[in-house]
Motif scaffolding. Sequence first.
Motif, PDB file in Angstrom:
ATOM      1  N   ASN A 201     -26.689  35.931  17.202  1.00 56.43           N
ATOM      2  CA  ASN A 201     -27.484  34.710  17.072  1.00 56.43           C
ATOM      3  C   ASN A 201     -26.611  33.653  16.387  1.00 56.43           C
ATOM      4  O   ASN A 201     -25.404  33.815  16.274  1.00 56.43           O
ATOM      5  N   LYS A 202     -27.232  32.583  15.933  1.00 57.44           N
ATOM      6  CA  LYS A 202     -26.488  31.543  15.222  1.00 57.44           C
ATOM      7  C   LYS A 202     -26.114  32.064  13.832  1.00 57.44           C
ATOM      8  O   LYS A 202     -26.995  32.373  13.023  1.00 57.44           O
ATOM      9  N   VAL A 203     -24.818  32.149  13.588  1.00 60.83           N
ATOM     10  CA  VAL A 203     -24.330  32.689  12.316  1.00 60.83           C
ATOM     11  C   VAL A 203     -23.680  31.569  11.516  1.00 60.83           C
ATOM     12  O   VAL A 203     -23.226  30.555  12.066  1.00 60.83           O
ATOM     13  N   ASP A 204     -23.646  31.783  10.204  1.00 59.73           N
ATOM     14  CA  ASP A 204     -23.008  30.835   9.291  1.00 59.73           C
ATOM     15  C   ASP A 204     -21.594  31.311   8.982  1.00 59.73           C
ATOM     16  O   ASP A 204     -21.388  32.463   8.609  1.00 59.73           O
ATOM     17  N   CYS A 205     -20.640  30.391   9.126  1.00 61.76           N
ATOM     18  CA  CYS A 205     -19.241  30.689   8.805  1.00 61.76           C
ATOM     19  C   CYS A 205     -18.757  29.706   7.747  1.00 61.76           C
ATOM     20  O   CYS A 205     -19.186  28.540   7.707  1.00 61.76           O
ATOM     21  N   PHE A 206     -17.852  30.181   6.910  1.00 63.38           N
ATOM     22  CA  PHE A 206     -17.395  29.404   5.762  1.00 63.38           C
ATOM     23  C   PHE A 206     -15.864  29.307   5.787  1.00 63.38           C
ATOM     24  O   PHE A 206     -15.167  30.281   6.057  1.00 63.38           O
ATOM     25  N   ILE A 207     -15.362  28.086   5.494  1.00 64.55           N
ATOM     26  CA  ILE A 207     -13.920  27.825   5.449  1.00 64.55           C
ATOM     27  C   ILE A 207     -13.467  27.896   3.997  1.00 64.55           C
ATOM     28  O   ILE A 207     -14.133  27.366   3.095  1.00 64.55           O
ATOM     29  N   ALA A 208     -12.327  28.507   3.780  1.00 67.41           N
ATOM     30  CA  ALA A 208     -11.778  28.596   2.423  1.00 67.41           C
ATOM     31  C   ALA A 208     -11.125  27.266   2.040  1.00 67.41           C
ATOM     32  O   ALA A 208     -10.404  26.661   2.835  1.00 67.41           O
ATOM     33  N   ARG A 209     -11.414  26.804   0.829  1.00 70.91           N
ATOM     34  CA  ARG A 209     -10.851  25.585   0.248  1.00 70.91           C
ATOM     35  C   ARG A 209     -10.979  24.380   1.187  1.00 70.91           C
ATOM     36  O   ARG A 209      -9.984  23.745   1.556  1.00 70.91           O
ATOM     37  N   PRO A 210     -12.172  24.020   1.623  1.00 72.82           N
ATOM     38  CA  PRO A 210     -12.324  22.897   2.577  1.00 72.82           C
ATOM     39  C   PRO A 210     -11.922  21.549   1.985  1.00 72.82           C
ATOM     40  O   PRO A 210     -11.352  20.716   2.697  1.00 72.82           O
ATOM     41  N   THR A 211     -12.223  21.317   0.698  1.00 72.48           N
ATOM     42  CA  THR A 211     -11.885  20.026   0.087  1.00 72.48           C
ATOM     43  C   THR A 211     -10.379  19.829   0.007  1.00 72.48           C
ATOM     44  O   THR A 211      -9.850  18.759   0.327  1.00 72.48           O
ATOM     45  N   GLU A 212      -9.675  20.872  -0.401  1.00 73.12           N
ATOM     46  CA  GLU A 212      -8.222  20.785  -0.496  1.00 73.12           C
ATOM     47  C   GLU A 212      -7.583  20.565   0.879  1.00 73.12           C
ATOM     48  O   GLU A 212      -6.656  19.761   1.029  1.00 73.12           O
ATOM     49  N   LYS A 213      -8.091  21.234   1.883  1.00 78.03           N
ATOM     50  CA  LYS A 213      -7.562  21.061   3.230  1.00 78.03           C
ATOM     51  C   LYS A 213      -7.874  19.666   3.767  1.00 78.03           C
ATOM     52  O   LYS A 213      -7.061  19.069   4.479  1.00 78.03           O
ATOM     53  N   ARG A 214      -9.043  19.138   3.419  1.00 79.37           N
ATOM     54  CA  ARG A 214      -9.399  17.787   3.846  1.00 79.37           C
ATOM     55  C   ARG A 214      -8.431  16.769   3.248  1.00 79.37           C
ATOM     56  O   ARG A 214      -7.977  15.837   3.934  1.00 79.37           O
ATOM     57  N   ILE A 215      -8.097  16.939   1.979  1.00 80.13           N
ATOM     58  CA  ILE A 215      -7.192  15.991   1.311  1.00 80.13           C
ATOM     59  C   ILE A 215      -5.815  16.027   1.956  1.00 80.13           C
ATOM     60  O   ILE A 215      -5.211  14.973   2.232  1.00 80.13           O
ATOM     61  N   PHE A 216      -5.281  17.211   2.198  1.00 82.95           N
ATOM     62  CA  PHE A 216      -3.956  17.316   2.809  1.00 82.95           C
ATOM     63  C   PHE A 216      -3.954  16.776   4.237  1.00 82.95           C
ATOM     64  O   PHE A 216      -2.982  16.154   4.677  1.00 82.95           O
ATOM     65  N   THR A 217      -5.037  17.003   4.969  1.00 79.51           N
ATOM     66  CA  THR A 217      -5.120  16.485   6.334  1.00 79.51           C
ATOM     67  C   THR A 217      -5.113  14.964   6.342  1.00 79.51           C
ATOM     68  O   THR A 217      -4.377  14.330   7.125  1.00 79.51           O
ATOM     69  N   LEU A 218      -5.913  14.346   5.479  1.00 69.35           N
ATOM     70  CA  LEU A 218      -5.930  12.890   5.392  1.00 69.35           C
ATOM     71  C   LEU A 218      -4.578  12.346   4.936  1.00 69.35           C
ATOM     72  O   LEU A 218      -4.127  11.296   5.422  1.00 69.35           O
ATOM     73  N   PHE A 219      -3.934  13.056   4.019  1.00 67.69           N
ATOM     74  CA  PHE A 219      -2.618  12.620   3.551  1.00 67.69           C
ATOM     75  C   PHE A 219      -1.606  12.605   4.698  1.00 67.69           C
ATOM     76  O   PHE A 219      -0.850  11.638   4.870  1.00 67.69           O
ATOM     77  N   MET A 220      -1.579  13.663   5.498  1.00 65.68           N
ATOM     78  CA  MET A 220      -0.635  13.728   6.612  1.00 65.68           C
ATOM     79  C   MET A 220      -0.960  12.680   7.678  1.00 65.68           C
ATOM     80  O   MET A 220      -0.049  12.098   8.285  1.00 65.68           O
ATOM     81  N   VAL A 221      -2.231  12.409   7.901  1.00 72.28           N
ATOM     82  CA  VAL A 221      -2.615  11.399   8.884  1.00 72.28           C
ATOM     83  C   VAL A 221      -2.209  10.006   8.410  1.00 72.28           C
ATOM     84  O   VAL A 221      -1.660   9.200   9.184  1.00 72.28           O
ATOM     85  N   VAL A 222      -2.441   9.711   7.133  1.00 72.53           N
ATOM     86  CA  VAL A 222      -2.093   8.390   6.592  1.00 72.53           C
ATOM     87  C   VAL A 222      -0.584   8.171   6.641  1.00 72.53           C
ATOM     88  O   VAL A 222      -0.107   7.095   7.023  1.00 72.53           O
ATOM     89  N   THR A 223       0.196   9.180   6.249  1.00 73.71           N
ATOM     90  CA  THR A 223       1.651   9.038   6.304  1.00 73.71           C
ATOM     91  C   THR A 223       2.143   8.864   7.751  1.00 73.71           C
ATOM     92  O   THR A 223       3.099   8.116   8.001  1.00 73.71           O
ATOM     93  N   SER A 224       1.491   9.509   8.697  1.00 75.38           N
ATOM     94  CA  SER A 224       1.854   9.321  10.107  1.00 75.38           C
ATOM     95  C   SER A 224       1.581   7.880  10.549  1.00 75.38           C
ATOM     96  O   SER A 224       2.402   7.269  11.251  1.00 75.38           O
ATOM     97  N   LEU A 225       0.444   7.320  10.129  1.00 78.62           N
ATOM     98  CA  LEU A 225       0.120   5.939  10.484  1.00 78.62           C
ATOM     99  C   LEU A 225       1.093   4.957   9.830  1.00 78.62           C
ATOM    100  O   LEU A 225       1.491   3.953  10.452  1.00 78.62           O
ATOM    101  N   VAL A 226       1.490   5.237   8.592  1.00 81.48           N
ATOM    102  CA  VAL A 226       2.477   4.376   7.917  1.00 81.48           C
ATOM    103  C   VAL A 226       3.808   4.415   8.664  1.00 81.48           C
ATOM    104  O   VAL A 226       4.469   3.376   8.851  1.00 81.48           O
TER     105      VAL A 226
END
Length: 266
Positions: free
Chosen positions: A171-196
Amino acid sequence: MNWAFLQGLLSGVNKYSTAFGRVWLSIVFLFRVMVFVVAAEKVWGDEQKDFKCNTAQPGCHNVCYDHFFPVSHVRLWALQLIFVTCPSFLVVMHVAYREDRERKNRLKYGEDCRRLYQNTGKKRGGLWWTYVLTLVFKIGVDATFVYLLYHIYEGYDFPSLIKCEQKPCPNKVDCFIARPTEKRIFTLFMVVTSLVCILLSVFEIVYLVGKRCRECFTAIHHNHHSMTNTMSSGSNLMEANTLKLTGKNTPETPAPSYSVASILRY
């Protein structure tokens, strides 16, 4: 990683770059490569192992992970860094090709022969086009990977909870990502540096094209001015020669002479 070899390559690229290119290279090396090597790999680590779902159904965990993370962020960034840095070495290879041609020319015609290039590292002719095309390629690579990251993961966000309904989950199950906030910050950082980096490459192309156009207009204006001066000098010289020839060809009329006898007769 052989840091001495990498430093030598970066020094060679930096030698033939403009000011915008040096800033771009510093951002790529310090804010993208170093962050990727030192922090990003440790933040992600074995992300599939840290991906948890509240079900014991065999295969459900793997299917849900593959659905939400078809390509690892770390591997995607590794490909991006490889594709975006390799074109810079084409400029170094082009300069090395010019230097080899210059060396063979001196061996064939002697040290005092006419040089093929006044400066092998000056961006003129084919080297200018090589440099501009590498900038266009780097813009395309960064823009493509930024779009792929957004398209594959449907944004740059990492939700703490993911709902999965893929088979063979019961059925519909719940899944959890480890350290989502930290991964979000690094992802945004890499995207911003790519745009720069994209903006810096665009500014560098505008700078190179504008500089080239200004040099062409200056050369055309100088040639036009030189031609005008030459024509003016030629016309003045022709007028002077015409006046001289006219003075030589004009016959001198002798003054009339009267004798005393003719005067008394009248």
